[in-house]
Design a protein around this motif. Structure first.
Motif, PDB file in Angstrom:
ATOM      1  N   VAL A 106     144.777 -15.332  29.225  1.00  0.00           N
ATOM      2  CA  VAL A 106     145.791 -15.671  30.231  1.00  0.00           C
ATOM      3  C   VAL A 106     146.148 -14.391  30.971  1.00  0.00           C
ATOM      4  O   VAL A 106     146.612 -13.422  30.363  1.00  0.00           O
ATOM      5  CB  VAL A 106     147.055 -16.274  29.588  1.00  0.00           C
ATOM      6  CG1 VAL A 106     148.078 -16.636  30.669  1.00  0.00           C
ATOM      7  CG2 VAL A 106     146.694 -17.502  28.761  1.00  0.00           C
ATOM      8  N   HIS A 107     145.901 -14.378  32.278  1.00  0.00           N
ATOM      9  CA  HIS A 107     146.159 -13.186  33.066  1.00  0.00           C
ATOM     10  C   HIS A 107     147.643 -13.024  33.368  1.00  0.00           C
ATOM     11  O   HIS A 107     148.378 -14.008  33.488  1.00  0.00           O
ATOM     12  CB  HIS A 107     145.340 -13.220  34.356  1.00  0.00           C
ATOM     13  CG  HIS A 107     143.868 -13.086  34.111  1.00  0.00           C
ATOM     14  ND1 HIS A 107     143.065 -14.170  33.834  1.00  0.00           N
ATOM     15  CD2 HIS A 107     143.073 -11.985  34.068  1.00  0.00           C
ATOM     16  CE1 HIS A 107     141.817 -13.753  33.645  1.00  0.00           C
ATOM     17  NE2 HIS A 107     141.801 -12.440  33.780  1.00  0.00           N
ATOM     18  N   LEU A 163     144.362 -14.476  24.238  1.00  0.00           N
ATOM     19  CA  LEU A 163     144.797 -13.155  24.684  1.00  0.00           C
ATOM     20  C   LEU A 163     145.695 -13.337  25.896  1.00  0.00           C
ATOM     21  O   LEU A 163     145.268 -13.881  26.919  1.00  0.00           O
ATOM     22  CB  LEU A 163     143.585 -12.287  25.030  1.00  0.00           C
ATOM     23  CG  LEU A 163     143.844 -10.788  25.159  1.00  0.00           C
ATOM     24  CD1 LEU A 163     144.324 -10.206  23.839  1.00  0.00           C
ATOM     25  CD2 LEU A 163     142.580 -10.071  25.613  1.00  0.00           C
ATOM     26  N   ASN A 164     146.925 -12.882  25.770  1.00  0.00           N
ATOM     27  CA  ASN A 164     147.932 -13.136  26.796  1.00  0.00           C
ATOM     28  C   ASN A 164     148.216 -11.886  27.628  1.00  0.00           C
ATOM     29  O   ASN A 164     148.102 -10.760  27.146  1.00  0.00           O
ATOM     30  CB  ASN A 164     149.225 -13.628  26.136  1.00  0.00           C
ATOM     31  CG  ASN A 164     150.157 -14.316  27.114  1.00  0.00           C
ATOM     32  OD1 ASN A 164     149.738 -14.771  28.171  1.00  0.00           O
ATOM     33  ND2 ASN A 164     151.428 -14.398  26.763  1.00  0.00           N
ATOM     34  N   GLN A 165     148.597 -12.112  28.881  1.00  0.00           N
ATOM     35  CA  GLN A 165     149.034 -11.065  29.805  1.00  0.00           C
ATOM     36  C   GLN A 165     147.984  -9.982  30.015  1.00  0.00           C
ATOM     37  O   GLN A 165     148.284  -8.789  30.040  1.00  0.00           O
ATOM     38  CB  GLN A 165     150.358 -10.451  29.336  1.00  0.00           C
ATOM     39  CG  GLN A 165     151.501 -11.448  29.294  1.00  0.00           C
ATOM     40  CD  GLN A 165     152.818 -10.820  28.923  1.00  0.00           C
ATOM     41  OE1 GLN A 165     153.029  -9.636  29.138  1.00  0.00           O
ATOM     42  NE2 GLN A 165     153.716 -11.613  28.363  1.00  0.00           N
ATOM     43  N   SER A 166     146.748 -10.404  30.166  1.00  0.00           N
ATOM     44  CA  SER A 166     145.685  -9.466  30.517  1.00  0.00           C
ATOM     45  C   SER A 166     145.880  -9.033  31.969  1.00  0.00           C
ATOM     46  O   SER A 166     146.045  -9.867  32.863  1.00  0.00           O
ATOM     47  CB  SER A 166     144.314 -10.127  30.344  1.00  0.00           C
ATOM     48  OG  SER A 166     143.286  -9.249  30.729  1.00  0.00           O
ATOM     49  N   ASP A 167     145.889  -7.714  32.206  1.00  0.00           N
ATOM     50  CA  ASP A 167     146.200  -7.168  33.530  1.00  0.00           C
ATOM     51  C   ASP A 167     145.033  -6.324  34.028  1.00  0.00           C
ATOM     52  O   ASP A 167     144.798  -5.208  33.527  1.00  0.00           O
ATOM     53  CB  ASP A 167     147.473  -6.322  33.453  1.00  0.00           C
ATOM     54  CG  ASP A 167     148.024  -5.939  34.818  1.00  0.00           C
ATOM     55  OD1 ASP A 167     147.262  -6.039  35.808  1.00  0.00           O
ATOM     56  OD2 ASP A 167     149.191  -5.533  34.892  1.00  0.00           O
ATOM     57  N   ASN A 168     144.297  -6.849  34.992  1.00  0.00           N
ATOM     58  CA  ASN A 168     143.129  -6.141  35.517  1.00  0.00           C
ATOM     59  C   ASN A 168     143.478  -4.847  36.235  1.00  0.00           C
ATOM     60  O   ASN A 168     142.600  -4.027  36.508  1.00  0.00           O
ATOM     61  CB  ASN A 168     142.352  -7.056  36.478  1.00  0.00           C
ATOM     62  CG  ASN A 168     141.693  -8.215  35.759  1.00  0.00           C
ATOM     63  OD1 ASN A 168     141.309  -8.085  34.596  1.00  0.00           O
ATOM     64  ND2 ASN A 168     141.560  -9.344  36.441  1.00  0.00           N
ATOM     65  N   ARG A 169     144.762  -4.643  36.550  1.00  0.00           N
ATOM     66  CA  ARG A 169     145.174  -3.427  37.267  1.00  0.00           C
ATOM     67  C   ARG A 169     145.330  -2.235  36.325  1.00  0.00           C
ATOM     68  O   ARG A 169     145.431  -1.097  36.786  1.00  0.00           O
ATOM     69  CB  ARG A 169     146.494  -3.679  38.003  1.00  0.00           C
ATOM     70  CG  ARG A 169     146.433  -4.777  39.058  1.00  0.00           C
ATOM     71  CD  ARG A 169     147.820  -5.165  39.526  1.00  0.00           C
ATOM     72  NE  ARG A 169     148.620  -5.696  38.414  1.00  0.00           N
ATOM     73  CZ  ARG A 169     149.875  -6.096  38.538  1.00  0.00           C
ATOM     74  NH1 ARG A 169     150.490  -6.029  39.702  1.00  0.00           N
ATOM     75  NH2 ARG A 169     150.521  -6.565  37.482  1.00  0.00           N
TER      76      ARG A 169
END
Length: 267
Positions: A209-210, A180-186
């Motif tokens: 991958v964050h 899972l790519n470009q996970s954004d906690n914001r």
């Protein structure tokens, strides 16, 4: 000869960037790694510093050379790249027709590298189903399916789960896994999709991958994220994924005798 196929049911997910940095990570750990590009966009080479105006590649030369290893470029050290190359539409069509109709075409072309001792191959494919992805399935030890932490990727999971990528199970050897790519906690939706994917996929989700601006900046400078920003979140995430890949495939790194150099061309 572990062969890892990096693919996705959709484009724009950062698949090529992940393939390149996975190759870099495995090479940094001591493996001799070959990155192969099966995407007509011919972008994988740019992650290894190959000049934009260098159009060399194996697809055009495959019409006259059975051994594709003659088109390998070396980046120095133990990392090599086999670019797709600049081709005409007619050349692309002929190449894909051979992949689809000749069951031995791909194996013949890759015979030298497939039999090279200790070599790890990371192959990047265009999004969705395709002739190359289907042709290489019998040779691949693992498939990595790259998805984004968004709702579009969730909606495309059935394409993988229902064998629509190749018309058969994606991998019959060590299996297929997801990244899972470009996970954004914001962002709420990104957090929710990440949590859903973790629950839905379980152990088949190899890593997350964050989102990290260092990745785009590294791409712009034609560097790996490890060279550009070794302490970044993305560098840590991809290195962890590489370690898991190495563990599943039982890749021994940094040990044993170093075999003779791969036949390659400097750029």
């Amino acid at each position: 000869m572990p062969l890892v196929c990096v693919c996705s049911p959709k484009g724009g997910v950062g698949k090529t960037t992940l393939a390149a940095n996975l190759a870099w990570s495995l090479a940094r750990a001591g493996s001799k790694v070959l990155a192969i590009d099966f995407d007509v966009q011919n972008a994988l080479r740019l992650h290894f510093g190959v000049p934009l105006n260098d159009g060399r590649g194996f697809v055009a030369r495959s019409e006259e050379q059975a051994d594709w290893s003659q088109s390998i470029l070396t980046t120095g050290g133990n990392l090599f790249v086999l670019p797709y190359g600049d081709v005409t539409e007619a050349q692309r069509e002929r190449f894909e027709e051979k992949l689809a109709k000749d069951p031995h075409f791909l194996r013949r072309g890759l015979d030298t590298v497939l039999n090279y001792p200790g070599l790890v191959i990371v192959a990047d494919f265009p999004p969705g189903p395709g002739a190359a992805l289907k042709a290489i399935s019998s040779l691949a030890e693992m498939h990595l399916v790259v998805m984004l932490a968004d709702t579009a990727s969730v909606s495309l999971l059935p394409q993988v789960e229902n064998n629509r990528m190749t018309g058969q199970p994606l991998n019959n050897q060590s299996g297929h896994y997801f990244v899972l790519n470009q996970s954004d906690n914001r962002r709420n939706i990104s957090r929710d999709v990440t949590a859903f994917m973790q629950q839905r996929l379980g152990d088949s989700l190899l890593g997350v991958v964050h989102r990290d601006e260092s990745v785009a900046e590294a791409n712009a400078s034609q560097q790996s994220v490890y060279d550009f920003s070794p302490a970044s979140a993305a560098a840590f995430d991809i290195e962890l994924i590489a370690k898991r890949v190495a563990s599943i495939l039982k890749i021994s790194v940094g040990n044993g005798e170093v075999p003779a150099p791969i036949r390659s061309t400097h750029y």
